[in-house]
Write an enzyme that holds these catalytic residues in place. Structure first.
Site, short mmCIF file in Angstrom:
data_model
loop_
_atom_site.label_atom_id
_atom_site.label_comp_id
_atom_site.label_asym_id
_atom_site.label_seq_id
_atom_site.Cartn_x
_atom_site.Cartn_y
_atom_site.Cartn_z
N LYS A 78 0.20 4.21 -0.27
CA LYS A 78 -0.44 5.42 0.27
C LYS A 78 -0.17 6.60 -0.69
CE LYS A 78 0.25 3.60 4.87
NZ LYS A 78 -0.12 3.80 6.25
N ASN A 108 0.88 -1.18 0.00
CA ASN A 108 0.00 0.00 0.00
C ASN A 108 0.91 1.22 0.00
OD1 ASN A 108 -1.80 2.05 0.45
ND2 ASN A 108 -2.25 1.50 2.58
N GLU A 118 -7.12 4.88 7.64
CA GLU A 118 -6.87 6.31 7.38
C GLU A 118 -8.09 6.93 6.70
OE1 GLU A 118 -3.11 5.81 5.38
OE2 GLU A 118 -2.19 5.24 7.28
N HIS A 155 -9.65 1.37 4.52
CA HIS A 155 -8.40 1.56 5.27
C HIS A 155 -8.68 2.51 6.44
CE1 HIS A 155 -4.32 2.76 6.29
NE2 HIS A 155 -3.91 1.67 5.64
C1 PEP Z 1 -1.02 0.26 5.92
O1 PEP Z 1 -1.07 1.47 5.77
O2 PEP Z 1 -1.87 -0.45 5.38
C2 PEP Z 1 0.06 -0.28 6.73
C3 PEP Z 1 -0.02 -1.52 7.11
O3 PEP Z 1 1.12 0.57 7.02
P1 PEP Z 1 2.51 0.19 7.74
O4 PEP Z 1 2.99 -1.11 7.18
O5 PEP Z 1 3.41 1.33 7.43
O6 PEP Z 1 2.21 0.06 9.21
#
Ligand code: PEP
Length: 248
Positions: A12, A10, A96, A94
């Protein structure tokens, strides 16, 4: 139950055209085999990512998907468009987006349905906040989030991928322990079993500070079928190392 593991990056809101080219090149050069691999990239990069990955074993997808087919929804991207770009996956729900865009359980479920309706597999994220965990609400929260999707997808529920992502572990460097993660994955598997006849072959990914050094221990748990990887998916060497852990 032997399920082929899946590792999804991901990205982002990270990337640039040169950085993406280098990252994808690093992944393709390493040719991770023995597990399924995908990258979920920002919308503007989907077309170029598709052109780079087509013909390889690495799939691509988006990080969100509108619940609507088309219309006056400024800024939204529909499942039809994602399908047109060859997306295999769309992340929905997600944390976020749930937190920053006030996405409700039902909206997440509607997005999952829209994606599936166009042949794009939704990766449905569920997970509790630290406050909810400390209040003993983890089980109730993840079950409520998954339940909305199960009811909305009905007989198609078995087609989704689920990702358990404890909010307190995302981007914090503080991963759930393999035992903590497995405990929640087992709950989710039981919930899926009650709804989908082939829940035993459905993939439940873990996400939250997965790194090369903790991936194998997490993926060795019986109900953890791979990972949704944020930060570590931006470095080819780390992402490939996580894919290799998933292939063991
Ligand atoms: C995510 O944003 O889906 C995630 C798992 O981030 P991280 O691996 O940086 O914790």
């Amino acid at each position: 139950m032997n399920r082929r593991r899946l590792v999804v990056g991901n990205w982002k809101m990270h990337g640039s055209r040169p950085a993406n080219a280098a990252l994808l090149d690093g992944i393709l050069q390493a040719r991770p085999v023995g597990c399924e691999v995908a990258v979920c990239v920002p919308f503007p990069y989907l077309s170029e990512t598709a052109a780079t990955l087509v013909g390889s074993d690495v799939r691509w997808g988006a990080q969100d998907c509108s619940a609507h087919e088309q219309g006056a929804y400024t800024g939204e991207v529909s499942a039809v468009m994602l399908a047109e770009l060859g997306c295999r996956y769309a992340i929905v729900g997600h944390s976020e987006r749930r937190a920053m865009h006030a996405e409700s359980d039902q909206l997440v479920a509607d997005k999952a349905k829209a994606a599936l309706g166009r042949g794009v597999t939704p990766i449905v994220c569920v997970g509790e906040t630290l406050a909810q965990r400390e209040a003993g609400q983890t089980e109730a929260v993840v079950k409520r989030q998954l339940s909305a999707v199960i009811h909305t997808l009905a007989h198609c529920a078995g087609e989704m991928v689920v990702a358990y992502e404890p909010v307190w572990a995302i981007g914090t460097g503080l991963s759930a322990s393999p035992e903590q993660a497995q405990a929640v994955h087992a709950l989710l598997r039981a919930q899926l079993r009650a709804a989908a006849p082939h829940a035993d072959v459905m993939k439940i990914l873990y996400g939250g500070s997965v790194k090369p050094d903790n991936a194998l221990a997490l993926f060795s748990q019986p109900d953890i079928d791979g990972g949704l990887i944020g930060g570590a998916s931006l470095k080819a060497a780390d992402f490939v190392a996580i894919c290799r852990a998933a292939a063991q």
